[in-house]
Design an enzyme around this catalytic site. Sequence first.
Site, short mmCIF file in Angstrom:
data_model
loop_
_atom_site.label_atom_id
_atom_site.label_comp_id
_atom_site.label_asym_id
_atom_site.label_seq_id
_atom_site.Cartn_x
_atom_site.Cartn_y
_atom_site.Cartn_z
N TYR A 130 0.78 -1.23 0.04
CA TYR A 130 -0.14 0.10 -0.04
C TYR A 130 0.88 1.31 0.10
O TYR A 130 1.09 1.76 1.23
CB TYR A 130 -1.05 0.04 1.31
CG TYR A 130 -2.00 -0.95 0.85
CD1 TYR A 130 -3.22 -0.57 0.39
CD2 TYR A 130 -2.00 -2.47 1.14
CE1 TYR A 130 -4.33 -1.66 0.03
CE2 TYR A 130 -2.88 -3.48 0.99
CZ TYR A 130 -3.86 -2.86 0.35
OH TYR A 130 -4.95 -3.92 0.02
N LYS A 183 5.44 -14.89 -0.61
CA LYS A 183 6.00 -15.26 -1.88
C LYS A 183 7.55 -15.20 -1.73
O LYS A 183 8.07 -14.67 -2.63
CB LYS A 183 5.58 -14.33 -2.88
CG LYS A 183 5.75 -14.40 -4.42
CD LYS A 183 4.93 -15.69 -4.92
CE LYS A 183 5.14 -15.87 -6.23
NZ LYS A 183 4.62 -17.28 -6.87
N ASP A 216 0.12 -18.16 -4.24
CA ASP A 216 -0.49 -18.77 -5.34
C ASP A 216 -1.00 -19.81 -4.85
O ASP A 216 -2.18 -20.11 -5.14
CB ASP A 216 0.31 -18.76 -6.41
CG ASP A 216 1.72 -19.19 -6.14
OD1 ASP A 216 2.21 -19.16 -5.00
OD2 ASP A 216 2.43 -19.46 -7.26
N ASP A 240 -5.85 -8.92 1.98
CA ASP A 240 -6.80 -8.21 1.68
C ASP A 240 -7.74 -9.01 0.90
O ASP A 240 -8.84 -9.44 0.98
CB ASP A 240 -6.51 -6.90 1.04
CG ASP A 240 -7.57 -5.91 0.75
OD1 ASP A 240 -8.71 -6.19 1.46
OD2 ASP A 240 -7.49 -5.18 -0.09
#
Length: 353
Positions: A130, A183, A216, A240
């Site tokens: 963000y 990730k 993923d 989110d």
Amino acid sequence: MKILILPGDGIGPEIMEATVEALNALDEVCGLKLDFEERAIGLLALEAEGSTLSDDLMGHIKAADGVILGPVDTYAYPSPDQGGVNPSAAIRKELDLFANIRPSRARRGVPALAPDMDLVMARENTEGFYADRNMFFGSGEFMPTEDVALAVRKITRQGSRRIAEEAFRLAEHRRKKVTVVTKANVLKVSEGLFLGEVRDVAKAHPDVELTEVLIDAMAALLVRTPGAFDVVVTTNMYGDILADEAAELSGGLGLGASVNAGDRHGIAQAAHGSAPDIAGRGIGNPVALMNSAAMLLEWLGARHGRDDLIAAGGQFNDAIDRGLEDPANHTPDLGGRAKTADVGKAGTAEIRK
Ligand code: ATP
């Protein structure tokens, strides 16, 4: 105990009315001595005070013991220099609300794609992707040339550690399982820092099992084995997205509750938006906001050592669940024909039983 009520935009005022009605009943039945104060935020505040979130209102938010914030329609706001401040982002930053806690659980009587889902997402809430809120000064999103747009992502050791601690605290009171989602195979430095802190905090909780999953794979596993997850800890934007996916699988966005919490402040806020497409028709589902208010009571109880507030939060959730067992209390998003007010009244009636 002062609770500030901020109805917000779109369906906010409608779902807040149902929530406050049930809260008043709970206050009366449990003798909680809650002191409610209501103020305008968002488009109504902009009209009255020239800002969607004035400094004066921020002062009231800081002074309250707890806040129940309705959804806000930031798409409809003018630019910040014309008073269109994003209240959610500004409050999270100003009050350092680093933990966004979002439970998703299927309920008896409510159709769900994942009927065995019962998990809590612990989403880091102050940094990550963000770029509009992770800088001390200026924006982390910028264009060096007219054809190149860049965004800065921030991961800090302290930010990672405190959300990890929150996740393990939650797991200690649940099924003692934490899944960390990253990730880290690609973003080795930033995600590696986050993952390293989670692993480190895990050492202090040998009774809690830690599982590491890539984002993923997690998107698929939430669909394939939704019942396998207990507490999920992750960075801001993954949290989110995954929390919306989990909410949808467990019954729908209208059931997605959340609390935004820091060390000193807690804010109840439904995970969904202001739903402008159905605003004013009295058909918005108030359950997410009602469950969020229940979570706030539990958070306040834990913070102030008041077992009665923790018990009242549980009682509120149980009353909402019992109301939902009857399809006559399902709003259109759940496939029913109930009005917002019907759901509030059903919850209120269950509280008084
Ligand atoms: P935001 O960016 O603020 O999250 P959005 O438009 O992406 O806004 P929502 O406002 O949550 O998302 O709306 C998404 C869809 O879900 C809309 O069709 C809306 O009507 C529906 N929806 C969201 N919340 C509720 C609710 N509480 N009750 C019924 N329908 C809802």
